[in-house]
Design a protein around this motif. Sequence first.
Motif, PDB file in Angstrom:
ATOM      1  N   LEU A  18      -6.102 -22.539  22.423  1.00  0.00           N
ATOM      2  CA  LEU A  18      -4.837 -22.957  21.796  1.00  0.00           C
ATOM      3  C   LEU A  18      -3.653 -22.235  21.702  1.00  0.00           C
ATOM      4  CD1 LEU A  18      -6.446 -24.304  18.228  1.00  0.00           C
ATOM      5  CD2 LEU A  18      -5.663 -25.901  20.200  1.00  0.00           C
ATOM      6  N   ARG A  19      -2.475 -22.649  21.729  1.00  0.00           N
ATOM      7  CA  ARG A  19      -1.165 -21.851  21.725  1.00  0.00           C
ATOM      8  C   ARG A  19      -0.724 -22.204  20.363  1.00  0.00           C
ATOM      9  NH1 ARG A  19       4.087 -20.539  25.367  1.00  0.00           N
ATOM     10  NH2 ARG A  19       4.789 -22.617  24.594  1.00  0.00           N
ATOM     11  N   LEU A  20      -0.494 -21.255  19.274  1.00  0.00           N
ATOM     12  CA  LEU A  20       0.437 -21.428  18.100  1.00  0.00           C
ATOM     13  C   LEU A  20       1.874 -21.106  18.345  1.00  0.00           C
ATOM     14  CD1 LEU A  20      -2.161 -19.889  15.527  1.00  0.00           C
ATOM     15  CD2 LEU A  20      -2.140 -22.366  16.661  1.00  0.00           C
ATOM     16  N   SER A  21       2.694 -21.756  17.653  1.00  0.00           N
ATOM     17  CA  SER A  21       3.937 -21.408  17.861  1.00  0.00           C
ATOM     18  C   SER A  21       4.671 -21.317  16.345  1.00  0.00           C
ATOM     19  CB  SER A  21       4.987 -22.597  18.427  1.00  0.00           C
ATOM     20  OG  SER A  21       4.441 -22.676  19.707  1.00  0.00           O
ATOM     21  N   CYS A  22       5.577 -20.490  16.338  1.00  0.00           N
ATOM     22  CA  CYS A  22       5.990 -20.003  14.990  1.00  0.00           C
ATOM     23  C   CYS A  22       7.764 -20.262  15.322  1.00  0.00           C
ATOM     24  CB  CYS A  22       5.865 -19.002  14.229  1.00  0.00           C
ATOM     25  SG  CYS A  22       6.687 -18.794  12.654  1.00  0.00           S
ATOM     26  N   ALA A  23       8.222 -21.379  15.049  1.00  0.00           N
ATOM     27  CA  ALA A  23       9.881 -21.417  14.832  1.00  0.00           C
ATOM     28  C   ALA A  23      10.515 -21.068  13.830  1.00  0.00           C
ATOM     29  CB  ALA A  23      10.226 -22.973  15.211  1.00  0.00           C
ATOM     30  N   ALA A  24      11.478 -20.028  14.037  1.00  0.00           N
ATOM     31  CA  ALA A  24      12.309 -19.555  12.871  1.00  0.00           C
ATOM     32  C   ALA A  24      13.815 -19.803  12.702  1.00  0.00           C
ATOM     33  CB  ALA A  24      12.524 -17.900  12.960  1.00  0.00           C
ATOM     34  N   SER A  25      14.190 -20.227  11.494  1.00  0.00           N
ATOM     35  CA  SER A  25      15.630 -20.452  11.434  1.00  0.00           C
ATOM     36  C   SER A  25      16.334 -19.324  11.443  1.00  0.00           C
ATOM     37  CB  SER A  25      15.635 -21.417  10.098  1.00  0.00           C
ATOM     38  OG  SER A  25      15.487 -20.492   8.825  1.00  0.00           O
ATOM     39  N   GLY A  26      17.751 -19.507  11.427  1.00  0.00           N
ATOM     40  CA  GLY A  26      18.681 -18.370  11.438  1.00  0.00           C
ATOM     41  C   GLY A  26      19.064 -17.655  12.583  1.00  0.00           C
ATOM     42  N   ARG A  27      19.942 -16.898  12.538  1.00  0.00           N
ATOM     43  CA  ARG A  27      20.660 -16.385  13.885  1.00  0.00           C
ATOM     44  C   ARG A  27      20.099 -14.882  14.057  1.00  0.00           C
ATOM     45  NH1 ARG A  27      26.948 -17.547  12.587  1.00  0.00           N
ATOM     46  NH2 ARG A  27      26.198 -16.859  10.502  1.00  0.00           N
ATOM     47  N   THR A  28      19.369 -14.372  12.964  1.00  0.00           N
ATOM     48  CA  THR A  28      18.825 -12.935  12.996  1.00  0.00           C
ATOM     49  C   THR A  28      17.462 -12.892  13.313  1.00  0.00           C
ATOM     50  OG1 THR A  28      18.624 -12.902  10.861  1.00  0.00           O
ATOM     51  CG2 THR A  28      20.789 -12.340  11.413  1.00  0.00           C
ATOM     52  N   PHE A  29      16.971 -13.945  14.034  1.00  0.00           N
ATOM     53  CA  PHE A  29      15.641 -13.708  14.347  1.00  0.00           C
ATOM     54  C   PHE A  29      15.178 -12.479  15.272  1.00  0.00           C
ATOM     55  CE2 PHE A  29      11.163 -15.292  15.307  1.00  0.00           C
ATOM     56  CZ  PHE A  29      10.994 -14.998  16.398  1.00  0.00           C
ATOM     57  N   SER A  30      15.914 -11.919  15.926  1.00  0.00           N
ATOM     58  CA  SER A  30      15.528 -10.817  16.804  1.00  0.00           C
ATOM     59  C   SER A  30      15.655  -9.665  15.968  1.00  0.00           C
ATOM     60  CB  SER A  30      16.560 -10.640  17.974  1.00  0.00           C
ATOM     61  OG  SER A  30      17.931 -10.622  17.416  1.00  0.00           O
ATOM     62  N   SER A  31      16.016  -9.453  14.736  1.00  0.00           N
ATOM     63  CA  SER A  31      16.003  -8.284  13.976  1.00  0.00           C
ATOM     64  C   SER A  31      14.564  -8.233  13.249  1.00  0.00           C
ATOM     65  CB  SER A  31      17.046  -8.433  13.182  1.00  0.00           C
ATOM     66  OG  SER A  31      17.275  -9.482  12.208  1.00  0.00           O
ATOM     67  N   TYR A  32      13.838  -9.443  13.288  1.00  0.00           N
ATOM     68  CA  TYR A  32      12.699  -9.351  12.551  1.00  0.00           C
ATOM     69  C   TYR A  32      11.441  -9.068  13.344  1.00  0.00           C
ATOM     70  CZ  TYR A  32      15.063 -11.649   8.680  1.00  0.00           C
ATOM     71  OH  TYR A  32      15.856 -11.956   7.549  1.00  0.00           O
ATOM     72  N   ALA A  33      10.713  -8.291  12.824  1.00  0.00           N
ATOM     73  CA  ALA A  33       9.070  -8.082  13.185  1.00  0.00           C
ATOM     74  C   ALA A  33       8.302  -9.237  12.851  1.00  0.00           C
ATOM     75  CB  ALA A  33       8.605  -6.715  12.780  1.00  0.00           C
ATOM     76  N   MET A  34       7.523  -9.845  13.829  1.00  0.00           N
ATOM     77  CA  MET A  34       6.598 -11.112  13.297  1.00  0.00           C
ATOM     78  C   MET A  34       5.119 -10.747  13.295  1.00  0.00           C
ATOM     79  SD  MET A  34       9.099 -13.133  12.950  1.00  0.00           S
ATOM     80  CE  MET A  34       8.241 -14.734  12.769  1.00  0.00           C
ATOM     81  N   GLY A  35       4.596 -11.468  12.624  1.00  0.00           N
ATOM     82  CA  GLY A  35       3.037 -11.276  12.395  1.00  0.00           C
ATOM     83  C   GLY A  35       2.211 -12.639  12.239  1.00  0.00           C
TER      84      GLY A  35
END
Length: 123
Positions: A18-35
């Motif tokens: 399976l491939r899970l996706s997580c879509a984020a709102s906002g224009r600063t996504f690239s500044s966040y670490a994700m888990g």
Amino acid sequence: QVQLVESGGGFVQVGGSLRLSCAASGRTFSSYAMGWFCQAPGMEREFVAAINWNGVITYYTDSVKGRFTISRDNAKNTVYLQMNGLKVEDTAVYYCAARRTTAAMTPNDYDYWGQGTQVTVSS
């Protein structure tokens, strides 16, 4: 403020993918670490994988190393979890999470959470 929406969960047989996706709102996504975390019924939320802001650094829990791959596309504000070789014990609700600084492996370190997507692996 970041809003996260997971998708891609489902029902799959042992050994499947399976491939899970997580879509984020906002224009600063690239500044966040994700888990990615998972939670089975009656269990605590557990760390699965994490990725730093530019995708260069990744972390995995031992049980998924070699089977799962976390990645991100900052142009699409999306983080992915490719899950191969699925096992019955991978069955859980999977959540993505975001935090402002470096990638971390503890749920309490994350500031924003999605609603989760169910993954069920059947034998």
